[in-house]
Design an enzyme around this catalytic site. Sequence first.
Site, PDB file in Angstrom:
ATOM      1  N   THR A  59      -8.408   0.366  -1.554  1.00  0.00           N
ATOM      2  CA  THR A  59      -8.901  -0.128  -2.836  1.00  0.00           C
ATOM      3  C   THR A  59      -9.300  -1.595  -2.704  1.00  0.00           C
ATOM      4  O   THR A  59      -8.734  -2.347  -1.909  1.00  0.00           O
ATOM      5  CB  THR A  59      -7.847   0.033  -3.946  1.00  0.00           C
ATOM      6  N   THR A 106     -14.554  -4.108  -0.772  1.00  0.00           N
ATOM      7  CA  THR A 106     -15.942  -4.532  -0.543  1.00  0.00           C
ATOM      8  C   THR A 106     -16.033  -5.903   0.114  1.00  0.00           C
ATOM      9  O   THR A 106     -17.108  -6.317   0.544  1.00  0.00           O
ATOM     10  CB  THR A 106     -16.730  -4.560  -1.861  1.00  0.00           C
ATOM     11  N   TYR A 117       0.488 -14.331 -11.470  1.00  0.00           N
ATOM     12  CA  TYR A 117       0.086 -13.656 -10.231  1.00  0.00           C
ATOM     13  C   TYR A 117       1.309 -13.335  -9.374  1.00  0.00           C
ATOM     14  O   TYR A 117       1.472 -12.216  -8.889  1.00  0.00           O
ATOM     15  CB  TYR A 117      -0.881 -14.547  -9.460  1.00  0.00           C
TER      16      TYR A 117
END
Length: 264
Positions: A13, A16, A154
């Site tokens: 996942t 790119t 995060y």
Amino acid sequence: MKIDLRGKHAIITGSTAGIGYAIAEGLANAGAEIVVTGRTQQRVDDAIAALKKRLPEARATGVAADLGTAEGCQALIDQQPETDILINNVGIFGPQDFFDVDDATWQQFFDVNIMSAVRLSRHYAKGMRERDWGRIQFVSSESGINIPSEMVHYGMTKSALLSISRGLAKVLSGTQVTVNAILPGPTRSEGVLNMLSDIAQKEGISQQEVEARFVKENRPSSIIQRLATPEEVAHMSVYAASPQASATTGAALRVEGGIVDTLT
């Protein structure tokens, strides 16, 4: 050691660019059939084209979906119902003062960084268990241990991935399905480089100066004293996905350059 993943199918996942792309390339180079995922078809197509330019024999397909939503995860599952290797890499990050992070941002980070991994692992682990072989990885971060004050929201998500990874490994106890977390440190990924490039432009200094300063000021305990490359992180991921890593499960595999100053 020769890692041979021929005959294996892998979904990566958020692949790119950056760490995800490097892992996809590493798995493809080892012979796995890979699935590249991204939010837009253009990004997916560009990544596959770049991959096949470097590895003409690579078997690669792509799925464009927003994995930060239940609908996006289901779209991936519908197109790729089974896999042998699942790399939960998709994630978002960004520094922001704790007092300025609103509820919507907390929820967004939770949905993208945590729930995408939960939803996909919940589905694909069932098939792996039935076939009695599989590899699941959660790309966490050293920030899950050393919570950064500028990115508490995060760090929270990366800590959660450590818990989920360890717990799922226990759920799959006694099978040949392994579950591990990968902990990169600051890495020369697209997102990090863009962030540092913005700083360089604002301050009128070189990218190299910003990178060196970032490590010195923000990760002073780093032993390598530099940013890692996506390929260095990918090497650990490819090994953990291999048959040779059959006794490595429930682990937090650190690729953070020695930033975390503990023996375990």
